[in-house]
Scaffold this active site. Structure first.
Site, short mmCIF file in Angstrom:
data_model
loop_
_atom_site.label_atom_id
_atom_site.label_comp_id
_atom_site.label_asym_id
_atom_site.label_seq_id
_atom_site.Cartn_x
_atom_site.Cartn_y
_atom_site.Cartn_z
N ARG A 61 0.82 -1.21 0.00
CA ARG A 61 0.00 0.00 0.00
C ARG A 61 0.86 1.27 0.00
O ARG A 61 0.57 2.24 -0.69
CB ARG A 61 -0.92 -0.03 1.23
CG ARG A 61 -1.45 1.29 1.70
CD ARG A 61 -2.80 1.61 1.14
NE ARG A 61 -3.34 2.84 1.72
CZ ARG A 61 -4.19 3.64 1.11
NH1 ARG A 61 -4.62 3.34 -0.09
NH2 ARG A 61 -4.64 4.71 1.69
N HIS A 65 0.88 4.37 -2.70
CA HIS A 65 0.72 5.75 -2.24
C HIS A 65 1.90 6.60 -2.74
O HIS A 65 1.70 7.70 -3.28
CB HIS A 65 0.65 5.71 -0.70
CG HIS A 65 0.59 7.04 -0.02
ND1 HIS A 65 -0.20 7.26 1.09
CD2 HIS A 65 1.22 8.20 -0.26
CE1 HIS A 65 -0.06 8.52 1.48
NE2 HIS A 65 0.79 9.11 0.69
N ASP A 66 3.10 6.09 -2.61
CA ASP A 66 4.28 6.84 -3.06
C ASP A 66 4.18 7.17 -4.54
O ASP A 66 4.34 8.31 -4.96
CB ASP A 66 5.56 6.02 -2.78
CG ASP A 66 6.82 6.80 -3.16
OD1 ASP A 66 6.81 8.04 -3.02
OD2 ASP A 66 7.81 6.17 -3.57
N ASN A 93 -3.45 8.57 6.28
CA ASN A 93 -2.22 7.88 6.71
C ASN A 93 -2.51 6.75 7.69
O ASN A 93 -1.58 6.10 8.15
CB ASN A 93 -1.21 8.88 7.29
CG ASN A 93 -1.52 9.25 8.73
OD1 ASN A 93 -2.61 8.98 9.22
ND2 ASN A 93 -0.56 9.85 9.41
N HIS A 190 -5.83 -5.44 -3.23
CA HIS A 190 -6.75 -5.61 -2.10
C HIS A 190 -7.02 -7.08 -1.75
O HIS A 190 -7.94 -7.38 -0.99
CB HIS A 190 -8.06 -4.83 -2.36
CG HIS A 190 -7.87 -3.35 -2.35
ND1 HIS A 190 -8.76 -2.45 -2.87
CD2 HIS A 190 -6.82 -2.59 -1.87
CE1 HIS A 190 -8.31 -1.22 -2.72
NE2 HIS A 190 -7.13 -1.28 -2.12
N THR A 245 -8.75 -14.01 2.78
CA THR A 245 -7.41 -14.52 3.07
C THR A 245 -6.41 -13.34 3.03
O THR A 245 -5.64 -13.20 2.08
CB THR A 245 -6.99 -15.57 2.01
OG1 THR A 245 -7.21 -15.00 0.69
CG2 THR A 245 -7.79 -16.84 2.12
C1 HEM Z 1 -7.99 1.91 -7.07
C2 HEM Z 1 -7.82 2.85 -6.15
C3 HEM Z 1 -7.57 2.52 -4.72
C4 HEM Z 1 -8.28 2.96 -3.66
C5 HEM Z 1 -9.46 3.92 -3.70
C6 HEM Z 1 -7.72 2.35 -2.48
C7 HEM Z 1 -8.16 2.58 -1.19
C8 HEM Z 1 -7.71 1.92 -0.08
C9 HEM Z 1 -8.17 2.17 1.27
C10 HEM Z 1 -9.22 3.20 1.66
C11 HEM Z 1 -7.53 1.31 2.09
C12 HEM Z 1 -7.74 1.13 3.58
C13 HEM Z 1 -7.18 2.25 4.40
C14 HEM Z 1 -7.61 2.05 5.81
O1 HEM Z 1 -8.75 2.36 6.13
O2 HEM Z 1 -6.81 1.54 6.62
C15 HEM Z 1 -6.66 0.51 1.27
C16 HEM Z 1 -5.85 -0.49 1.74
C17 HEM Z 1 -4.96 -1.17 0.96
N1 HEM Z 1 -4.69 -0.94 -0.36
FE1 HEM Z 1 -5.75 0.22 -1.63
N2 HEM Z 1 -6.68 1.54 -2.84
C18 HEM Z 1 -6.54 1.61 -4.19
C19 HEM Z 1 -5.57 0.99 -4.95
C20 HEM Z 1 -4.61 0.18 -4.43
C21 HEM Z 1 -3.48 -0.32 -5.17
C22 HEM Z 1 -3.17 0.04 -6.62
C23 HEM Z 1 -2.77 -1.12 -4.34
C24 HEM Z 1 -1.50 -1.88 -4.61
C25 HEM Z 1 -1.25 -2.48 -5.75
C26 HEM Z 1 -3.46 -1.12 -3.08
C27 HEM Z 1 -3.09 -1.86 -1.97
C28 HEM Z 1 -3.70 -1.79 -0.75
C29 HEM Z 1 -3.34 -2.65 0.37
C30 HEM Z 1 -2.32 -3.78 0.36
C31 HEM Z 1 -4.13 -2.25 1.46
C32 HEM Z 1 -4.10 -2.81 2.87
C33 HEM Z 1 -3.13 -2.02 3.70
C34 HEM Z 1 -2.89 -2.62 5.08
O3 HEM Z 1 -3.52 -3.59 5.47
O4 HEM Z 1 -2.02 -2.12 5.78
N3 HEM Z 1 -4.55 -0.31 -3.16
N4 HEM Z 1 -6.78 0.92 -0.05
C1 LIG Z 2 -0.42 10.05 10.82
O1 LIG Z 2 -0.67 11.42 11.09
C2 LIG Z 2 -0.75 11.71 12.48
C3 LIG Z 2 -1.15 13.18 12.59
O2 LIG Z 2 -0.22 14.03 11.99
C4 LIG Z 2 0.61 11.40 13.16
O3 LIG Z 2 0.53 11.65 14.53
C5 LIG Z 2 0.96 9.92 12.89
O4 LIG Z 2 2.24 9.64 13.41
C6 LIG Z 2 0.93 9.63 11.39
N1 LIG Z 2 1.19 8.20 11.15
C7 LIG Z 2 2.29 7.77 10.50
C8 LIG Z 2 2.38 6.30 10.29
O5 LIG Z 2 3.17 8.50 10.13
#
Ligand code: HEM
Ligand SMILES: *[C@@H]1O[C@H](CO)[C@@H](O)[C@H](O)[C@H]1NC(C)=O
Ligand SMILES: *[C@@H]1O[C@H](CO)[C@@H](O)[C@H](O)[C@H]1NC(C)=O
Length: 319
Positions: A61, A65-66, A93, A190, A245
């Site tokens: 993820r 983002h980067d 974040n 996802h 999973t």
């Molecule tokens: C298509 C547009 C995308 C949207 C709108 C989106 C949105 C999100 C959101 C909202 C979350 C959860 C954040 C949270 O509430 O903790 C998430 C998690 C995640 N996304 Fe996406 N995402 C997108 C595309 C991608 C892409 C391209 C990848 C990688 C190829 C990706 C990989 C992941 C992964 C692995 C997680 C889980 C992160 C974790 O468990 O720490 N996403 N995404």
């Molecule tokens: C996310 O943002 C909050 C508010 O600035 C900060 O306190 C927190 O450390 C940030 N989380 C990460 C993983 O950098």
């Protein structure tokens, strides 16, 4: 005549070699300068994942983002400094964690080949390792990214949000040179990880004036999400896994999506366009076809060029 021709050929060669030396990434980029770069990152990732199963999802993820903000230039890793609030401290974040793993890899790389391997490349390698360590496909990571010097929390507004519909997703991806097909394949990310309630509450409470729950969701699935995430959810860490999973990189995400068991509106949106829907079905039907498409699209995404200019010595701080 021949001399003039030779002149233009020379100009062309000089120009194109200039382009390739500044822009093109290459699999063998560190062949001379740091031949163990890939394996150092892989070893750090393996150990970290043994201690914490959520590391692969986090770093996949983070790489996404980067790359979506200022290109893949490790802007996501910079710390806030003085008045400047960095991406890290921007609103979405909540899912950024496990960045310590990148710092561990960087420390080892600085010992082995000081000043050589960029943080952006470490993140691209870690994302590949995340997929492999979870049972997904492998690929050679093109390298040679440079680290940027700018990171702004306000830029995280440019990330696609989980409430996007298909046209918004299409636009967000095409602005970065990625197609609808890339969108479907990369959404397969996802298959790993977890979401907090806030990212999908639009689908389970007050969906619209007529109904509380998104009608395109499987209703018993939605009911379970409503239990975990009540209207005024107070549990900061509450949420749901993105598929059945969450530590296995497989095609379950697409199978569940077809059953109305996806988490985000942006996942569900892939079924609202005939082209993307056909691809979802294809990936649900064949894990190998998904894997191949995912690898191609990941290489594309991780090649989005940033304006990076340096190899940071500490991934959180500009040189
Ligand atoms: C298509 C547009 C995308 C949207 C709108 C989106 C949105 C999100 C959101 C909202 C979350 C959860 C954040 C949270 O509430 O903790 C998430 C998690 C995640 N996304 Fe996406 N995402 C997108 C595309 C991608 C892409 C391209 C990848 C990688 C190829 C990706 C990989 C992941 C992964 C692995 C997680 C889980 C992160 C974790 O468990 O720490 N996403 N995404
Ligand atoms: C996310 O943002 C909050 C508010 O600035 C900060 O306190 C927190 O450390 C940030 N989380 C990460 C993983 O950098
Ligand atoms: C997607 O949302 C935008 C903004 O709300 C809207 O203008 C557009 O018509 C929507 N597209 C689809 C396919 O629903």
């Amino acid at each position: 005549m021949a001399a003039i021709f030779l002149f233009f050929v020379t100009i062309f060669l000089v120009y194109s070699s200039h382009l390739s030396s500044t822009d093109a990434l290459s699999v063998n980029y560190y062949h001379q300068t740091c031949p163990t770069a890939d394996s150092i990152v892989t070893n750090v990732m393996r150990k970290a994942t043994m201690n914490d199963k959520t590391v692969p999802a986090a770093l996949l993820r983070t790489h996404f983002h980067d790359c979506f903000i200022r290109g893949c230039d490790a802007s996501v890793l910079l710390n806030s400094k003085g008045k400047n609030k960095a991406e890290k401290d921007g609103p979405p974040n909540i899912s950024l964690h496990a960045l310590y793993v990148i710092d561990q890899a960087k420390k080892q790389l600085e010992k082995k080949c000081p000043g050589v391997v960029s943080c952006a490349d470490i993140l691209a390698l870690a994302a590949r390792d995340a997929v492999v360590l979870s049972g997904g496909p492998t690929w050679d990571v093109p390298k040679g990214r440079k680290d940027g010097r700018i990171s702004k929390a306000i830029d995280t507004r440019k990330l696609p949000v989980p409430t996007f519909n298909i046209s918004q997703l299409k636009q967000s991806f095409s602005q970065r040179g990625l197609s609808l097909d890339d969108l479907v394949a990369l959404s397969g990310g996802h298959t790993l990880g977890f979401s907090h309630c806030s990212s999908f509450q639009n689908r389970i409470h007050n969906f619209n004036k007529v109904t509380d729950v998104d009608p395109s969701m499987d209703q018993s699935f939605a009911g379970k999400l409503r239990q975990v995430c009540p209207v005024n959810n107070k549990a900061k860490n509450a949420g749901a896994n993105l598929d059945s999973t969450p530590t296995v990189f497989d095609n379950a995400y697409y199978k569940l999506l077809l059953q109305g068991k996806s988490i985000f509106s942006s996942d569900q949106a892939l079924l609202t366009n005939s082209r993307t829907k056909a691809l979802v079905k294809k990936f649900a039907g064949s894990e190998n076809v998904f894997f191949e498409a995912f690898v191609n699209s990941m290489i594309k995404m991780s090649s989005i060029s940033g304006g990076g200019t340096e190899v940071r010595l500490d991934c959180g701080v500009v040189n």
